[in-house]
Scaffold this active site. Sequence first.
Site, PDB file in Angstrom:
ATOM      1  N   GLU A 174      41.789  -2.108  20.226  1.00 40.46           N
ATOM      2  CA  GLU A 174      42.044  -3.182  19.126  1.00 40.46           C
ATOM      3  C   GLU A 174      43.067  -3.972  19.718  1.00 40.46           C
ATOM      4  O   GLU A 174      43.787  -4.690  18.746  1.00 40.46           O
ATOM      5  CB  GLU A 174      42.448  -2.433  18.089  1.00 40.46           C
ATOM      6  CG  GLU A 174      41.297  -1.348  17.344  1.00 40.46           C
ATOM      7  CD  GLU A 174      40.399  -1.943  16.396  1.00 40.46           C
ATOM      8  OE1 GLU A 174      40.697  -2.819  15.696  1.00 40.46           O
ATOM      9  OE2 GLU A 174      39.142  -1.694  16.643  1.00 40.46           O
ATOM     10  N   HIS A 249      45.953   0.031  11.707  1.00 35.86           N
ATOM     11  CA  HIS A 249      46.593  -0.621  13.352  1.00 35.86           C
ATOM     12  C   HIS A 249      48.047  -0.141  12.990  1.00 35.86           C
ATOM     13  O   HIS A 249      48.606  -0.083  12.109  1.00 35.86           O
ATOM     14  CB  HIS A 249      46.425  -1.943  13.541  1.00 35.86           C
ATOM     15  CG  HIS A 249      45.002  -2.567  13.562  1.00 35.86           C
ATOM     16  ND1 HIS A 249      44.561  -3.544  13.234  1.00 35.86           N
ATOM     17  CD2 HIS A 249      43.985  -1.893  14.669  1.00 35.86           C
ATOM     18  CE1 HIS A 249      43.308  -3.890  13.434  1.00 35.86           C
ATOM     19  NE2 HIS A 249      42.942  -2.880  14.340  1.00 35.86           N
ATOM     20  N   CYS A 366      49.460  -9.903  11.975  1.00 38.29           N
ATOM     21  CA  CYS A 366      47.955  -9.667  12.394  1.00 38.29           C
ATOM     22  C   CYS A 366      47.321 -11.167  12.939  1.00 38.29           C
ATOM     23  O   CYS A 366      46.405 -11.362  13.787  1.00 38.29           O
ATOM     24  CB  CYS A 366      47.033  -9.241  11.351  1.00 38.29           C
ATOM     25  SG  CYS A 366      47.269  -7.527  10.693  1.00 38.29           S
TER      26      CYS A 366
END
Length: 442
Positions: A174, A249, A366
Amino acid sequence: MKTREVNFDGLVGLTHHYAGLSFGNEASTRHQFRVSNPKLAAKQGLLKMKALADAGFAQGVIPPQERPNIPLLRQLGFSGTDAQIVERVAKQEPQLLSAVSSASSMWVANAATVCPSADSLDGKVHFTVANLNNKFHRASEAPTTENLLRAIFRNRDCFSVHSALPQVAMFGDEGAANHNRLGGAYGDPSVQLFVYGREEAKAGLVPARYPARQTLEASQAVARLNQVKPELLVYAQQNPTVIDQGVFHNDVIAVSNRQVLFAHEQAFLHQQALYAQLRDKVPGFTPIEVPADKVSVADAVGTYLFNSQLLSRDDGSMTLVLPEESRQHEGVWRYLNEMLGADNPVSELKVFDLRESMANGGGPACLRLRVVLNETEQKALNPAVMMNDTLFITLNNWVDRWYRDQLTQADLADPQLLREGREALDELTRILDLGSVYPFQQ
Ligand SMILES: NCCC[C@H](NC(=O)CCC(=O)O)C(=O)O
């Protein structure tokens, strides 16, 4: 010019909408089918970039991807003209059209994992594109992400861009959202902390409800590709119980900058052992640990206080860039103000309204990819992507001309949206001097 951290923010795409595609990301699930505002989303992002550039932080922009992704629909057996394909998939599989239309590439913390030249064996800056294997709508980002990174970091003497890992769950990766760098000055070799959710080879502790997107095997492969000096490597497992509470995450529950690690007390599986390792390897290691009785995991997920950007100012103090949601929450805001008064480098809070992105689970952190660059490397990147007054005005005008102010899943069926998207992106590649990066341009 000295070695600096440059933040590259993803520009929100024209098809930004709420599709409920990310199981385990509770905001995405909660806001499925809500009406989105792509124009506002793009402008909220641009405002953050401009404000940080104005405050003296180095700021770049990474453009959105071509959506809907027609080549992917062809790969899945749809045929005819591009417009016919959109019409057919909208009728037969509207949720699939949503997935191939997702503007999810805006969250560039998931674009790649970056290794600054100070940390790499060959002295280059390395990027390994993330495969985002856990989610179909995100896995398709990788090839264009690679083109975009090559078009921005185009000097091969300085930069090395690696393709994504194989697209299998064993190597689920990720990107920088599960990666922290801890050390002294940006130009000093620093510890790279790779955070993973599960280990494919071992039946260890794993979340019960939601997926662990990142594997240890993937983190190790990224570290090899990025040529991270072995003595700088630290691996840590995310706490599976917080993944089950919506921490999909690590950057939803921890953020680092230089010697500081700002994290919830339940972020990692063996947190004290990790701190001991970091104390040993990071000069002046400063954990700022938030106890659950001050901020619960649920409130951390609800307000995204850890999905913040911790940025160094020239005097060594730090600014914490937060989403508006963390100011709206009384307890979280009280904690943050207590933190300001306490003995640590954080001395300023900056709050941004990023509501459109937040409703899909993407906060300030993000939306950005951190790239530490020395003087030569700063000069070697494509200068057209750096935020300044002119680019801000140009991009705002571009958004005004091309973006809609509301979008639902049903609107994705409009072939005009596809045409608008391509024309807009064609123009954007000229503004940002990128060359041909999108499938429709090849
Ligand atoms: N780093 C933040 C990433 C957020 C992203 N959300 C999404 O893809 C939601 C898309 C939607 O549901 O429409 C994700 O979960 O990977």
